[in-house]
Write an enzyme that holds these catalytic residues in place. Sequence first.
Site, PDB file in Angstrom:
ATOM      1  CG  ASN A 180      -1.852   1.175   1.267  1.00  0.00           C
ATOM      2  OD1 ASN A 180      -1.961   1.939   0.309  1.00  0.00           O
ATOM      3  ND2 ASN A 180      -2.539   1.345   2.389  1.00  0.00           N
TER       4      ASN A 180
ATOM      5  CE  LYS B 251      -0.280   3.084   4.797  1.00  0.00           C
ATOM      6  NZ  LYS B 251      -0.128   3.192   6.261  1.00  0.00           N
TER       7      LYS B 251
ATOM      8  CG  HIS C 146      -5.813   1.248   5.309  1.00  0.00           C
ATOM      9  ND1 HIS C 146      -5.367   2.222   6.163  1.00  0.00           N
ATOM     10  CD2 HIS C 146      -4.764   0.406   5.091  1.00  0.00           C
ATOM     11  CE1 HIS C 146      -4.093   1.986   6.456  1.00  0.00           C
ATOM     12  NE2 HIS C 146      -3.706   0.893   5.819  1.00  0.00           N
TER      13      HIS C 146
ATOM     14  CD  GLU D 278      -3.212   5.207   6.681  1.00  0.00           C
ATOM     15  OE1 GLU D 278      -3.325   5.194   5.442  1.00  0.00           O
ATOM     16  OE2 GLU D 278      -2.172   4.857   7.271  1.00  0.00           O
TER      17      GLU D 278
ATOM     18  CD  GLU E 242      -3.201  -2.886   7.445  1.00  0.00           C
ATOM     19  OE1 GLU E 242      -2.053  -2.721   7.044  1.00  0.00           O
ATOM     20  OE2 GLU E 242      -4.152  -2.146   7.123  1.00  0.00           O
TER      21      GLU E 242
ATOM     22  N   GLY F 240       2.540   2.068  10.838  1.00  0.00           N
ATOM     23  CA  GLY F 240       3.390   3.239  10.661  1.00  0.00           C
ATOM     24  C   GLY F 240       4.053   3.733  11.926  1.00  0.00           C
TER      25      GLY F 240
ATOM     26  CB  SER G  85       5.561  -1.715  11.767  1.00  0.00           C
ATOM     27  OG  SER G  85       5.015  -0.452  12.092  1.00  0.00           O
TER      28      SER G  85
END
Length: 266
Positions: free
Chosen positions: A13, A15, A96, A98, A179, A185, A225
């Site tokens: 991904n 992003k 996701h 985000e 996730e 991140g 990560s």
Amino acid sequence: MSCENRRFFVGGNFKMNGDRKSLDMIVSNLNKISVANTDVVVAPPSIFLQYMASQVQSQVLVAAQNCYKYEKGAYTGEISPGMIRDMGIKWVILGHSERRNVFGEDDSLISQKIRHALKCGLNVIACIGEKLEDREAGRAEKVVFQQMKYLKEATLNDDGEQTEEGCVENWGRCVVAYEPIWAIGTGKVASPQQAQDMHKSIRTWLKENVSLQVSNTTRIIYGGSVSAANSNELAKQHDIDGFLVGGASLKPEFVDICNARKGALV
């Protein structure tokens, strides 16, 4: 079914990262990938979907990072599954964290988006995962299972029902990406045992709430990560069928991550 019988899956991904120059460097790295029994899919920003698809010459496929729940209409800034398919793209990431936490997408909307994407013939990387406060409060499984309930609804027919054959077909086009939000991140990563425990719980949930066949065949991948340094150890876990990789997918080490299943068997 053993993990060796579920085809390994590695997603990247990107992003909101990349320009033509940096993507050309990434593509040169992707074109080195040649790994058996593994699906590799990368998701650049939507403006670069067609460019990436035209440049990648290896086994790597391209995915969109998002799409909307309708075919067309007055939805400024959105793209539809039909548009994605029209460009020859077969995969999309939905749900996701985000999208959930930055853009306010809830379980119901994500379920509708997944349903429409599947109906239009796309394959879906469906993301789920808990926040740090949920894990610390002992609510991690409760949160994840609630998200799985909405994912199950997305695989049903419009009348809310599904034959076993149709159910297996729809789940066969879904990859579940667990996730933990606290690991995305941040440099933190769930330990191999923490990740395996949740993946096993998700597989058990599928067995109890969908079917044994879907439980055995659905690929459940880990994100948070992931790097070349930890991917081999994670890939050794029985219920981890691959990864959804963020920052490391932009780096040369992504090739090593794609080979993690092979490295785990050494």
